[in-house]
Design an enzyme around this catalytic site. Structure first.
Site, PDB file in Angstrom:
ATOM      1  N   TYR A   1      36.966  45.814  28.392  1.00 47.26           N
ATOM      2  CA  TYR A   1      36.817  44.749  29.385  1.00 47.26           C
ATOM      3  C   TYR A   1      36.404  43.438  28.723  1.00 47.26           C
ATOM      4  CZ  TYR A   1      35.221  42.384  33.626  1.00 47.26           C
ATOM      5  OH  TYR A   1      35.040  41.487  34.656  1.00 47.26           O
TER       6      TYR A   1
ATOM      7  N   ASP B   1      52.083  43.526  42.037  1.00 47.57           N
ATOM      8  CA  ASP B   1      51.377  43.837  40.797  1.00 47.57           C
ATOM      9  C   ASP B   1      51.496  42.623  39.879  1.00 47.57           C
ATOM     10  OD1 ASP B   1      50.326  44.723  38.479  1.00 47.57           O
ATOM     11  OD2 ASP B   1      51.727  46.397  38.187  1.00 47.57           O
TER      12      ASP B   1
ATOM     13  N   ASN C   1      42.645  36.305  39.243  1.00 48.92           N
ATOM     14  CA  ASN C   1      41.361  36.981  39.442  1.00 48.92           C
ATOM     15  C   ASN C   1      41.490  38.488  39.299  1.00 48.92           C
ATOM     16  OD1 ASN C   1      38.595  37.346  40.845  1.00 48.92           O
ATOM     17  ND2 ASN C   1      40.017  38.402  42.217  1.00 48.92           N
TER      18      ASN C   1
ATOM     19  N   ASP D   1      47.411  41.531  46.036  1.00 51.12           N
ATOM     20  CA  ASP D   1      46.736  42.659  45.398  1.00 51.12           C
ATOM     21  C   ASP D   1      47.753  43.771  45.243  1.00 51.12           C
ATOM     22  OD1 ASP D   1      43.508  43.209  44.971  1.00 51.12           O
ATOM     23  OD2 ASP D   1      44.731  45.035  45.004  1.00 51.12           O
TER      24      ASP D   1
ATOM     25  N   LYS E   1      38.434  39.872  28.703  1.00 57.98           N
ATOM     26  CA  LYS E   1      37.911  38.669  29.346  1.00 57.98           C
ATOM     27  C   LYS E   1      37.756  37.531  28.338  1.00 57.98           C
ATOM     28  CE  LYS E   1      37.741  39.641  33.667  1.00 57.98           C
ATOM     29  NZ  LYS E   1      38.573  38.875  34.591  1.00 57.98           N
TER      30      LYS E   1
END
Ligand SMILES: [Zn+2]
Length: 700
Positions: free
Chosen positions: A588, A495, A522, A469, A592
């Site tokens: 977003y 990152d 993810n 993360d 996606k």
């Protein structure tokens, strides 16, 4: 070597374990002293006992032998790990002329006071037949260095003096127990017994005497070896092809996946053939790098373990590889094939005639890479670490043995007998094999609710997980949630929206576990706003993390998959929005949709590598206070405002909106990922919704 006996420590042990009797408490104390020195015993090696008196249910006194349970670790043994056996019954067994292994195990178990106690050590009778109250048995490195020589018995006498008995190699069991007792009877004033190619026995009428005799004799052996070869054997002191520490890491980071792939085994599962993958444990120490670079290293790697107890953990040979052999795929596979052929032949010729039925996995466990060090491979990290620990000590014994003369271990036939001895195999326990054991997963965005949930389920199913993360503090909080699995978890702050970040994460994954089999891109962010008012920089940032990040992870993971050659699984986080978009969520949803399409392309492109790529569409996953959803932290307030709801009301709104009226949790998403990565169905390019059922978001 110095005695670590300490009166205060002994008193503390009596205070802690005194309920079981002072003798047993002190037995626990010195057992732990022995067990916590890896130069004396490693991982379940060695055993200890005490003869004492207990009262039975009727109040009558009973003489018992409390002996370590088979395969238990001396460093952490407690009173319950030293089950009590009726001593007089054990001693009667000495009258027998012979007793086979099954008979011995049955008879010894019949002597247990607690029928539910763990199996006593396979050397329980050896302890029983010696008259002393305390008996200590170790496989000390220095003793092994002396006994694995053609003239080992002579060396032992020279090093330890004439008041030590030396016995030739005899398989543990009834015959060894009788041989030790008979030898002792002839020289009852001896200070210890050395078992050739095996280890050391000392004894005494109190815990301290027996323990300190071990220390005294091992110290003599260490001094003798040091006198002959110096404190550090020449093989461990560097050489021309030894790489420096940074170059070792670079070399291993580049080549470990290919090596890991080469030592995987194809297994027949109920749903088809699948590789049994292994986890790598790297020990690129100066000593190991130096040993691997020495010209005698290859021959020693094939010369046999320091004590036969190690053979079940490491096999009888290690595989030595030069830089060139590691770097060239064909040569690498040829060397592994040679090892397999040797193992197969040895099984047929040595183990099978002695009753072994099924061959164990025939790939090397320990690999010595020239100038780099040790890499141990096992399906679990624990087993890989045990093998690596043993290898670190073994190369020292080999180097000393080489410097003293000619290192000469037991014959391959004797080692095979030990490796396939049912009583020895029993020490490994019934290996429960969780679905994902041996597999390594990379989960990006693991500090988020969904990422953490995925990592948790993968860990529970036996995978090793590299959790990355960009946010160090939140990653730490997620790791705290996963602490029950910390032995299999490796966190990396990186990152993964940048090529360097992805490269750093993969490098760490390779150095920690040897490669990757499961990839879950993810990491994702969200920004709200209608197209009319959307900030271009915010839009670009969402695309960078969600699209470019996914692409980079896929790209760099593919190179690792290709090097390994053992297939793998990718699960991309798409979103319910890809099929059922909503106003004000363009940045977003577009990102996606792109990630989903990248996943589909990857499914096509990666199929020749045996890598399946599937997608999960989750919706309304809020997480909890421990690891909350960042996405909902971003979009929640506005949705609550728009609908006039509080946080609880918002969750309820989404629950009621689904067909199944179920609140979706991070673990639900984790279960979906776990389904795909188990590879039980021939599925790639598919989308699995985890949203409680939303007709408008049915994949199409
Ligand atoms: Zn032993």
């Amino acid at each position: 070597m110095h005695s670590r006996w300490n009166d205060a420590g002994a008193r503390e042990a009596v205070a802690q374990f005194g309920a079981a009797g002072t003798d047993l408490a002190l037995r626990v104390y010195t057992s732990r002293l022995l067990g916590s020195d890896p130069d004396l015993v490693l991982h379940g090696g060695g055993n200890t006992s005490v003869k004492t008196i207990v009262r039975d249910r009727f109040g009558a006194e009973l003489r018992v032998l409390c002996v370590k349970g088979s395969g238990a670790d001396l460093s952490e043994v407690g009173p319950e790990g030293l089950p009590a056996l009726e001593l007089d019954k054990l001693l009667r067994l000495r009258e027998l002329r012979q007793l086979d292994d099954d008979g011995m195990v049955a008879e010894v178990r019949r002597c247990l006071l607690d029928p539910g106690a763990p199996n006593p050590s396979i050397e329980a009778l050896l302890h029983a037949f010696l008259p002393h109250r305390f008996v200590d048995h170790t496989h000390a490195d220095a003793i092994c260095a002396l006994t694995n020589q053609p003239d080992g018995a002579k060396l032992v006498r020279e090093a330890l003096g004439g008041d030590v008995l030396v016995l030739p190699w005899i398989m543990p069991g009834f015959p060894l127990a009788k041989a030790v007792a008979e030898a002792f009877a002839k020289q009852p004033d001896c200070r210890g017994i050395v078992l050739m190619h095996h280890g050391l026995l000392t004894f005494g009428d109190d815990a301290r005497t027996s323990y300190e005799r071990t220390i005294e004799l091992v110290d003599r052996a260490e001094r003798f070896v040091a006198q002959r070869v110096g404190r550090t054997a020449p093989m461990l002191q560097g050489g021309a092809s030894v790489l420096d520490a940074a170059a070792r890491a670079d070399f291993l980071a580049r080549h470990l996946p290919a090596l890991r792939g080469a030592v995987a085994t194809v297994m027949q599962r109920s749903w088809g053939p699948e590789p049994q993958r292994v986890v790598a444990e790297v020990r690129a120490t100066d000593e190991a790098a130096s040993f691997g670079a020495h010209e005698a290293s290859r021959a020693l790697c094939e010369s046999g373990p320091a004590t036969p107890d190690h053979v079940i953990r490491t096999k009888g040979r290690y595989l030595h590889l030069t830089h060139a052999e590691v770097a060239d795929r064909d040569r690498l596979h040829a060397r592994v094939a040679e090892f397999r052929a040797w193992y197969q032949r040895n099984f047929e010729q040595c183990a099978k005639p002695r009753g072994a039925k099924a061959i164990l996995v025939n790939t090397p466990v320990v690999v010595l890479v020239e100038g780099c060090g040790i890499v141990a491979f096992q399906p679990t990290r624990k087993a890989a670490r045990i093998a690596a620990d043993i290898a670190e000590h073994t190369i020292r014994v080999w180097a000393q043995g080489h410097a003293m003369g000619r290192y000469t271990a037991l014959s391959e036939a004797e080692l095979a007998e030990m490796e396939y001895w049912p009583l020895e195999l029993r020490k490994l326990g019934k290996a429960s094999q969780p679905a994902l054991h041996g597999m390594v997963a990379l989960v990006t965005g693991a500090a988020g609710a969904i990422g953490c949930g995925i990592a948790e389920v993968l860990l529970e199913q036996g995978a090793c997980v590299v959790a990355t993360d960009v946010d160090a503090a939140r990653l730490e909080a997620a790791a705290a949630r996963l602490r029950a699995h910390r032995a299999h978890l490796h966190t990396v702050v990186a990152d993964t929206a940048t090529a360097q970040g992805v490269a750093a994460a993969l490098r760490e994954a390779v150095l920690a576990f040897g490669g990757i089999d499961i990839v879950v891109p993810n990491a994702g962010i969200a920004r709200t706003g209608t197209i009319e008012e959307l900030d271009v920089a915010a839009f670009a940032q969402v695309q960078q993390v969600n699209v470019q990040g996914t692409m980079l992870v896929l790209q760099q993971a593919a190179r690792v998959f290709r090097a390994q050659g053992t297939g793998g699984a990718v699960v991309v986080q798409a979103s319910k929005n890809t099929f059922a978009p909503g106003a004000g969520f363009g940045a977003y949803s577009a990102s996606k949709a792109a990630a989903l399409q990248l996943g589909r392309i990857a499914a096509i492109e990666f199929a020749p590598l045996g890598v399946r790529v599937n997608m999960v569409n989750a919706d309304a996953v809020f997480g909890d206070d421990g690891v909350p959803s960042q996405l909902w932290a971003e979009v929640g307030p506005e949705r609550m405002r728009a609908r006039g709801l509080d946080p609880e009301g918002l969750r309820e709104h989404y629950r009621q909106r689904s067909l199944l009226k179920i609140a979706v949790t991070p673990r639900h998403v984790g279960e979906a990922v776990a389904f795909f990565v188990q590879g039980r169905t021939p599925t790639t390019g598919a989308v699995l919704p985890v949203d409680g059922g939303l007709p408008e978001a049915f994949p199409r």
